[in-house]
Motif scaffolding. Structure first.
Motif, PDB file in Angstrom:
ATOM      1  N   SER A   1       0.832  -1.201   0.000  1.00 29.54           N
ATOM      2  CA  SER A   1       0.000   0.000   0.000  1.00 29.54           C
ATOM      3  C   SER A   1       0.868   1.253   0.000  1.00 29.54           C
ATOM      4  CB  SER A   1      -0.930   0.005   1.220  1.00 29.54           C
ATOM      5  OG  SER A   1      -1.839  -1.064   1.164  1.00 29.54           O
ATOM      6  N   ARG A   2       1.938   1.222   0.776  1.00 31.92           N
ATOM      7  CA  ARG A   2       2.861   2.362   0.795  1.00 31.92           C
ATOM      8  C   ARG A   2       3.514   2.564  -0.572  1.00 31.92           C
ATOM      9  NH1 ARG A   2       5.294   0.842   6.752  1.00 31.92           N
ATOM     10  NH2 ARG A   2       4.199   2.444   7.927  1.00 31.92           N
ATOM     11  N   LYS A   3       3.898   1.470  -1.206  1.00 30.80           N
ATOM     12  CA  LYS A   3       4.503   1.559  -2.544  1.00 30.80           C
ATOM     13  C   LYS A   3       3.491   2.097  -3.549  1.00 30.80           C
ATOM     14  CE  LYS A   3       7.554   0.547  -5.846  1.00 30.80           C
ATOM     15  NZ  LYS A   3       6.759   0.659  -7.073  1.00 30.80           N
ATOM     16  N   PHE A   4       2.257   1.658  -3.464  1.00 34.98           N
ATOM     17  CA  PHE A   4       1.206   2.125  -4.364  1.00 34.98           C
ATOM     18  C   PHE A   4       0.992   3.628  -4.198  1.00 34.98           C
ATOM     19  CE2 PHE A   4      -3.554   1.929  -5.470  1.00 34.98           C
ATOM     20  CZ  PHE A   4      -3.303   2.124  -6.819  1.00 34.98           C
ATOM     21  N   ALA A   5       0.983   4.106  -2.951  1.00 34.49           N
ATOM     22  CA  ALA A   5       0.816   5.540  -2.692  1.00 34.49           C
ATOM     23  C   ALA A   5       1.953   6.340  -3.302  1.00 34.49           C
ATOM     24  CB  ALA A   5       0.724   5.796  -1.188  1.00 34.49           C
ATOM     25  N   GLU A   6       3.181   5.858  -3.177  1.00 31.64           N
ATOM     26  CA  GLU A   6       4.326   6.556  -3.755  1.00 31.64           C
ATOM     27  C   GLU A   6       4.256   6.571  -5.283  1.00 31.64           C
ATOM     28  OE1 GLU A   6       6.693   8.322  -2.466  1.00 31.64           O
ATOM     29  OE2 GLU A   6       6.230   7.968  -0.352  1.00 31.64           O
ATOM     30  N   ASP A   7       3.808   5.478  -5.892  1.00 35.55           N
ATOM     31  CA  ASP A   7       3.664   5.427  -7.353  1.00 35.55           C
ATOM     32  C   ASP A   7       2.626   6.444  -7.831  1.00 35.55           C
ATOM     33  OD1 ASP A   7       5.535   3.419  -7.428  1.00 35.55           O
ATOM     34  OD2 ASP A   7       4.081   1.796  -7.679  1.00 35.55           O
ATOM     35  N   LEU A   8       1.533   6.554  -7.102  1.00 33.66           N
ATOM     36  CA  LEU A   8       0.493   7.521  -7.455  1.00 33.66           C
ATOM     37  C   LEU A   8       1.010   8.953  -7.298  1.00 33.66           C
ATOM     38  CD1 LEU A   8      -2.565   5.768  -5.796  1.00 33.66           C
ATOM     39  CD2 LEU A   8      -2.267   6.191  -8.254  1.00 33.66           C
ATOM     40  N   TYR A   9       1.794   9.184  -6.268  1.00 36.11           N
ATOM     41  CA  TYR A   9       2.412  10.496  -6.065  1.00 36.11           C
ATOM     42  C   TYR A   9       3.282  10.874  -7.265  1.00 36.11           C
ATOM     43  CZ  TYR A   9       5.883  13.843  -4.351  1.00 36.11           C
ATOM     44  OH  TYR A   9       6.724  14.914  -4.227  1.00 36.11           O
ATOM     45  N   GLN A  10       4.095   9.944  -7.723  1.00 41.02           N
ATOM     46  CA  GLN A  10       4.971  10.218  -8.856  1.00 41.02           C
ATOM     47  C   GLN A  10       4.183  10.496 -10.116  1.00 41.02           C
ATOM     48  OE1 GLN A  10       8.371  10.505  -8.307  1.00 41.02           O
ATOM     49  NE2 GLN A  10       8.147  11.552 -10.278  1.00 41.02           N
ATOM     50  N   LYS A  11       3.098   9.749 -10.316  1.00 43.37           N
ATOM     51  CA  LYS A  11       2.248   9.986 -11.482  1.00 43.37           C
ATOM     52  C   LYS A  11       1.631  11.382 -11.424  1.00 43.37           C
ATOM     53  CE  LYS A  11      -1.665   8.037 -14.045  1.00 43.37           C
ATOM     54  NZ  LYS A  11      -2.663   6.935 -14.109  1.00 43.37           N
ATOM     55  N   ALA A  12       1.242  11.797 -10.233  1.00 42.46           N
ATOM     56  CA  ALA A  12       0.633  13.117 -10.065  1.00 42.46           C
ATOM     57  C   ALA A  12       1.616  14.239 -10.379  1.00 42.46           C
ATOM     58  CB  ALA A  12       0.095  13.264  -8.642  1.00 42.46           C
ATOM     59  N   VAL A  13       2.805  14.166  -9.805  1.00 40.33           N
ATOM     60  CA  VAL A  13       3.765  15.258 -10.028  1.00 40.33           C
ATOM     61  C   VAL A  13       4.283  15.252 -11.469  1.00 40.33           C
ATOM     62  CG1 VAL A  13       4.410  15.454  -7.604  1.00 40.33           C
ATOM     63  CG2 VAL A  13       5.687  13.916  -9.086  1.00 40.33           C
TER      64      VAL A  13
ATOM     65  N   LEU B   1       0.354  22.883  -6.305  1.00 42.37           N
ATOM     66  CA  LEU B   1      -0.207  21.550  -6.502  1.00 42.37           C
ATOM     67  C   LEU B   1       0.811  20.471  -6.143  1.00 42.37           C
ATOM     68  CD1 LEU B   1      -2.180  22.003  -9.842  1.00 42.37           C
ATOM     69  CD2 LEU B   1      -3.160  21.603  -7.576  1.00 42.37           C
ATOM     70  N   ARG B   2       2.075  20.700  -6.470  1.00 38.97           N
ATOM     71  CA  ARG B   2       3.123  19.746  -6.087  1.00 38.97           C
ATOM     72  C   ARG B   2       3.240  19.662  -4.562  1.00 38.97           C
ATOM     73  NH1 ARG B   2       5.609  22.763 -10.164  1.00 38.97           N
ATOM     74  NH2 ARG B   2       5.728  21.624 -12.149  1.00 38.97           N
ATOM     75  N   GLU B   3       3.180  20.805  -3.917  1.00 42.87           N
ATOM     76  CA  GLU B   3       3.287  20.818  -2.460  1.00 42.87           C
ATOM     77  C   GLU B   3       2.103  20.099  -1.816  1.00 42.87           C
ATOM     78  OE1 GLU B   3       3.606  24.966  -1.677  1.00 42.87           O
ATOM     79  OE2 GLU B   3       5.698  25.085  -2.317  1.00 42.87           O
ATOM     80  N   LEU B   4       0.921  20.255  -2.397  1.00 45.89           N
ATOM     81  CA  LEU B   4      -0.251  19.561  -1.857  1.00 45.89           C
ATOM     82  C   LEU B   4      -0.152  18.059  -2.083  1.00 45.89           C
ATOM     83  CD1 LEU B   4      -3.093  22.060  -2.770  1.00 45.89           C
ATOM     84  CD2 LEU B   4      -2.503  21.254  -0.476  1.00 45.89           C
ATOM     85  N   ALA B   5       0.391  17.665  -3.227  1.00 44.41           N
ATOM     86  CA  ALA B   5       0.616  16.237  -3.470  1.00 44.41           C
ATOM     87  C   ALA B   5       1.560  15.674  -2.413  1.00 44.41           C
ATOM     88  CB  ALA B   5       1.178  16.011  -4.869  1.00 44.41           C
ATOM     89  N   ASP B   6       2.598  16.411  -2.123  1.00 45.75           N
ATOM     90  CA  ASP B   6       3.562  15.986  -1.109  1.00 45.75           C
ATOM     91  C   ASP B   6       2.891  15.868   0.262  1.00 45.75           C
ATOM     92  OD1 ASP B   6       6.562  15.540  -0.735  1.00 45.75           O
ATOM     93  OD2 ASP B   6       6.117  16.959   0.865  1.00 45.75           O
ATOM     94  N   PHE B   7       2.048  16.831   0.585  1.00 43.48           N
ATOM     95  CA  PHE B   7       1.339  16.809   1.866  1.00 43.48           C
ATOM     96  C   PHE B   7       0.389  15.606   1.959  1.00 43.48           C
ATOM     97  CE2 PHE B   7      -2.587  17.867   4.166  1.00 43.48           C
ATOM     98  CZ  PHE B   7      -2.078  18.023   5.447  1.00 43.48           C
ATOM     99  N   ILE B   8      -0.360  15.367   0.881  1.00 37.05           N
ATOM    100  CA  ILE B   8      -1.350  14.295   0.878  1.00 37.05           C
ATOM    101  C   ILE B   8      -0.686  12.927   0.975  1.00 37.05           C
ATOM    102  CG2 ILE B   8      -3.020  13.087  -0.602  1.00 37.05           C
ATOM    103  CD1 ILE B   8      -3.849  15.921  -1.636  1.00 37.05           C
TER     104      ILE B   8
END
Length: 264
Positions: A227-239, A252-259
């Motif tokens: 689940s942690r790996k999946f969250a990090e993959d989604l973060y990378q896709k977002a940024v 938006l990048r900062e909010l992605a980092d926060f989320i």
């Protein structure tokens, strides 16, 4: 109504409205009219979010007695008053959108976006799937669909509303849509992680509720590490989706980092 809306909280959805607007603004600067439009749109998404939390906490739903570090609305005021307060918050959201100083066509578009995100094809529909599957073992694809609707739709809608308020073109909207879809799903993944790794004081709500209620979550299906790996993959896709927007998308990048990188 004030108790539900104005108490402690992260205001992530409202922040996404402003950040998306900034990403669409020339040189990342907003004039007074643009700022007013974004403020009204941000208020609208927070009102919808607040009403949904009041309903979620009711005994017929999640039956929780703590929200944002204090008693839930129905504990403070009784079930009937909490229900009525939430009912009143929902139409107030659309009243905010109707006051935006933008073209009538864009106002109609905004109302369409928020109503779809909040309704049976979005947040409420996802909640229905959630309630109907307590104790059931969902496939990962089913869980993702539920959370795209339950949590992701309103997060995506918040980003889109910011873009509409600024009159963004289709190319910018495409980047924002990709960002919002990834960050919306990631938000729920992180919530599921925090439900099993954080305490109630840190969460501001009762920890471990999902496990106690036997609800399907990313952690129960994928395991904590995956689940942690999946969250990090989604973060990378977002940024990555924000790259074409350059420095204007910094918020938006900062909010992605926060989320994504909340403590878990």
């Amino acid at each position: 109504m004030r108790y539900a809306v104005l108490g402690p909280g992260k205001r992530v959805r409202a922040a996404l409205v402003y950040a998306a607007g900034l990403a669409c603004a020339p040189h990342g600067r907003l004039d007074a009219t643009q700022l007013k439009s974004l403020s009204l749109a941000a208020s609208a998404v927070e009102l919808i979010h607040a009403y949904s939390l009041v309903h979620d906490d009711l005994p017929c739903m999640d039956d929780d007695d703590m929200r944002r570090g204090r008693p839930t609305c129905h504990i403070q005021y009784g079930e009937a008053m909490a229900l009525l307060a939430a009912d009143a918050l929902q139409p107030l959201a659309f009243q905010q959108l109707a006051q935006m100083p933008i073209s009538p066509a864009l106002i109609v578009q905004s109302i369409h976006v928020l109503s779809k995100a909040a309704g049976s094809l979005g947040m409420v529909g996802g909640q229905v799937i959630d309630v109907a599957n307590v104790g059931n073992l969902l496939e990962l694809s089913q869980l993702q669909q539920m959370h795209r609707m339950k949590t992701g739709a309103m997060i995506e809608g918040s980003v889109v509303l910011g873009a509409i308020a600024l009159g963004a073109n289709s190319e910018v909207r495409q980047s924002l849509d990709t960002y919002a879809a990834a960050i919306g799903l990631a938000f729920q993944v992180v919530d599921d992680i925090l439900d099993v790794t954080a305490d109630s004081q840190a969460l501001g709500k009762t920890a471990g509720k999902d496990a106690q209620a036997n609800k399907p979550t990313y952690v129960s299906i994928m395991g904590l590490d995956a689940s942690r790996k999946f969250a990090e993959d989604l973060y990378q896709k977002a940024v990555d989706a924000l790259l074409p927007l350059g420095q204007s998308a910094q918020r938006l990048r900062e909010l992605a980092d926060f989320i994504i990188r909340r403590h878990y």
